[in-house]
Enzyme design. Sequence first.
Site, PDB file in Angstrom:
ATOM      1  N   THR A  25      39.658  82.745  -8.756  1.00  0.00           N
ATOM      2  CA  THR A  25      39.473  81.418  -9.894  1.00  0.00           C
ATOM      3  C   THR A  25      39.159  81.793 -11.116  1.00  0.00           C
ATOM      4  OG1 THR A  25      38.557  80.560  -7.824  1.00  0.00           O
ATOM      5  CG2 THR A  25      37.559  80.074 -10.212  1.00  0.00           C
ATOM      6  N   GLN A  98      46.119  79.425  -2.499  1.00  0.00           N
ATOM      7  CA  GLN A  98      45.098  79.472  -1.497  1.00  0.00           C
ATOM      8  C   GLN A  98      44.376  78.751  -1.572  1.00  0.00           C
ATOM      9  OE1 GLN A  98      41.720  81.574  -2.509  1.00  0.00           O
ATOM     10  NE2 GLN A  98      41.538  83.413  -0.996  1.00  0.00           N
ATOM     11  N   GLY A 173      39.489  81.708   4.651  1.00  0.00           N
ATOM     12  CA  GLY A 173      38.130  81.728   5.082  1.00  0.00           C
ATOM     13  C   GLY A 173      37.228  83.176   4.954  1.00  0.00           C
ATOM     14  N   ALA A 174      36.818  83.245   3.612  1.00  0.00           N
ATOM     15  CA  ALA A 174      36.421  84.294   3.354  1.00  0.00           C
ATOM     16  C   ALA A 174      35.090  83.689   2.234  1.00  0.00           C
ATOM     17  CB  ALA A 174      36.971  85.397   2.728  1.00  0.00           C
ATOM     18  N   TYR A 177      32.113  80.564   1.874  1.00  0.00           N
ATOM     19  CA  TYR A 177      32.760  78.820   1.295  1.00  0.00           C
ATOM     20  C   TYR A 177      32.833  78.270   3.345  1.00  0.00           C
ATOM     21  CZ  TYR A 177      32.964  80.214  -3.200  1.00  0.00           C
ATOM     22  OH  TYR A 177      32.704  81.669  -4.843  1.00  0.00           O
ATOM     23  N   ARG A 224      42.414  84.076   4.459  1.00  0.00           N
ATOM     24  CA  ARG A 224      41.698  85.101   3.712  1.00  0.00           C
ATOM     25  C   ARG A 224      40.369  85.434   5.031  1.00  0.00           C
ATOM     26  NH1 ARG A 224      40.345  87.197  -2.055  1.00  0.00           N
ATOM     27  NH2 ARG A 224      40.743  89.819  -2.109  1.00  0.00           N
ATOM     28  N   GLY A 312      42.681  92.497  -7.241  1.00  0.00           N
ATOM     29  CA  GLY A 312      42.763  91.731  -8.178  1.00  0.00           C
ATOM     30  C   GLY A 312      42.593  92.269  -9.444  1.00  0.00           C
TER      31      GLY A 312
HETATM   32  C1  LIG Z   1      37.440  86.518 -11.626  1.00  0.00           C
HETATM   33  C2  LIG Z   1      37.572  86.827  -9.732  1.00  0.00           C
HETATM   34  C3  LIG Z   1      37.723  85.180  -9.476  1.00  0.00           C
HETATM   35  C4  LIG Z   1      37.555  85.685  -8.392  1.00  0.00           C
HETATM   36  N1  LIG Z   1      38.065  84.009  -7.160  1.00  0.00           N
HETATM   37  C5  LIG Z   1      38.724  84.245  -6.274  1.00  0.00           C
HETATM   38  C6  LIG Z   1      38.915  83.298  -5.521  1.00  0.00           C
HETATM   39  O1  LIG Z   1      39.559  82.148  -5.876  1.00  0.00           O
HETATM   40  N2  LIG Z   1      38.884  83.158  -3.927  1.00  0.00           N
HETATM   41  C7  LIG Z   1      39.090  84.294  -3.524  1.00  0.00           C
HETATM   42  O2  LIG Z   1      39.593  84.899  -2.136  1.00  0.00           O
HETATM   43  N3  LIG Z   1      38.620  85.517  -4.366  1.00  0.00           N
HETATM   44  C8  LIG Z   1      38.293  85.405  -5.376  1.00  0.00           C
HETATM   45  N4  LIG Z   1      37.731  87.020  -5.791  1.00  0.00           N
HETATM   46  C9  LIG Z   1      38.182  87.972  -5.377  1.00  0.00           C
HETATM   47  C10 LIG Z   1      39.194  88.315  -5.771  1.00  0.00           C
HETATM   48  O3  LIG Z   1      39.925  88.176  -4.527  1.00  0.00           O
HETATM   49  C11 LIG Z   1      39.077  90.487  -4.821  1.00  0.00           C
HETATM   50  O4  LIG Z   1      38.366  90.321  -3.132  1.00  0.00           O
HETATM   51  C12 LIG Z   1      38.129  91.099  -5.664  1.00  0.00           C
HETATM   52  O5  LIG Z   1      38.061  90.478  -7.115  1.00  0.00           O
HETATM   53  C13 LIG Z   1      38.308  92.576  -5.345  1.00  0.00           C
HETATM   54  O6  LIG Z   1      39.265  93.564  -5.502  1.00  0.00           O
HETATM   55  P1  LIG Z   1      39.489  94.024  -7.013  1.00  0.00           P
HETATM   56  O7  LIG Z   1      38.681  95.147  -6.495  1.00  0.00           O
HETATM   57  O8  LIG Z   1      40.970  94.239  -6.491  1.00  0.00           O
HETATM   58  O9  LIG Z   1      38.970  93.072  -7.978  1.00  0.00           O
HETATM   59  C14 LIG Z   1      38.096  86.169  -7.494  1.00  0.00           C
HETATM   60  C15 LIG Z   1      37.571  88.100  -7.977  1.00  0.00           C
HETATM   61  C16 LIG Z   1      37.510  87.840  -9.042  1.00  0.00           C
HETATM   62  C17 LIG Z   1      37.067  89.184 -10.148  1.00  0.00           C
END
Ligand SMILES: Cc1cc2nc3c(=O)[nH]c(=O)nc-3n(C[C@H](O)[C@H](O)[C@H](O)COP(=O)(O)O)c2cc1C
Length: 357
Positions: A25, A98, A173-174, A177, A224, A312
């Site tokens: 997001t 998503q 699904g994570a 939410y 997810r 991410g």
């Molecule tokens: C700015 C930001 C926004 C995120 N928004 C979502 C989202 O909309 N949906 C989701 O499933 N996870 C979201 N996440 C979680 C990421 O998909 C990911 O699981 C998390 O950053 C850990 O992975 P990383 O260590 O590779 O960053 C978000 C993470 C960050 C940093």
Amino acid sequence: MPTLFHPYRLGDLALPNRVVMAPMTRVRAAAGGLATPSMAAYYAQRASAGLIVSEGVQPSLIGQSNPGTPGLHTDDQVAAWRPVTDAVHTNGGRIFAQIMHGGRVSHPDTTGMRPVGPSAVSAVGEVFTPTGPQPAPAPRALDTDEVPEHALAYAAAARRAVDAGFDGVELHGANGYLISQFLSSNANLRTDRYGGSIANRIRFAVEAASATVDAVGAARTGIRLSPGGGFWGVEEDDTPELYAALLAELARLQPAYIHLEATADEEVLVGLRRAWPGTFVVNPSVPMGPKQTGRAEADRWLDLGADLISFGRAFIANPDLVERLRTGVPLAPVDEDTFYQGGDRGYLTYPAYQYTA
Ligand SMILES: Cc1cc2nc3c(=O)[nH]c(=O)nc-3n(C[C@H](O)[C@H](O)[C@H](O)COP(=O)(O)O)c2cc1C
């Protein structure tokens, strides 16, 4: 043993590598939940990913969690997404949307409506609103006969996603939410067919996935999950059994993939990998955890049996992440201050690696 850089067949898609951009997001949509030209540029910059999963997209106004997020419930939103998916495809990429229904993680100041959830139990913490963070309000518990319309909203958004040019959808699904709220044993206190036993608590997730598969096909549907994740106060008393049951039901639908966050003990996650007959995507870290996913974590999870690895934060700061991982050049650090603000700054301003002669 395949590496991150071996191709992978995902449904009808030929992925050139096993690096997935995790959903993130970024709250940069225009009024009305419309995608923007900046969003097209952002995703196009990252089109070398094997697969991009978009930021969470609301399937209905009441499903909107944060201000400034895009939707897939109006014709204007479909039209606004089209240049985004075109830009990704023109640059050789593939993108799933998503679909994220926030359920109780929402606020009337954001949507104009009281949020809904499985039960009238507030999320723990503060939710984002147009005037800043506010305590999570008590949601209205959905009546039994209202629940299916929210499950069907995922499918309707999936149909719109395909109309907008997305290659498929990932059901969110994570992370606490709506689907995760139904799976939970403390956010879901229902006594009808959607609460209580494991068979009942997984019903909403399975209905949403099943309706989406019917709408756009199994090859275009992923989901997810964050077993044991605890986000926004959701708890699961029985994580291993709950997810074993959920995966058994989802497996019948033969979706394109499941996307697991490493929110449970490794033993539990590896057990789920063994139990899952299809494509298994892993995000090796915990959302907002101290350590972001890098090459070492990715390789470790490929060894443990993951098919695809999602990154991410590394993708925010490194639009050319695949190339950097391939060549081993350093990853740029991410600026957390621009995760959710800053316009194009911290969004379009991260350069590709500057090689010097
Ligand atoms: C700015 C930001 C926004 C995120 N928004 C979502 C989202 O909309 N949906 C989701 O499933 N996870 C979201 N996440 C979680 C990421 O998909 C990911 O699981 C998390 O950053 C850990 O992975 P990383 O260590 O590779 O960053 C978000 C993470 C960050 C940093």
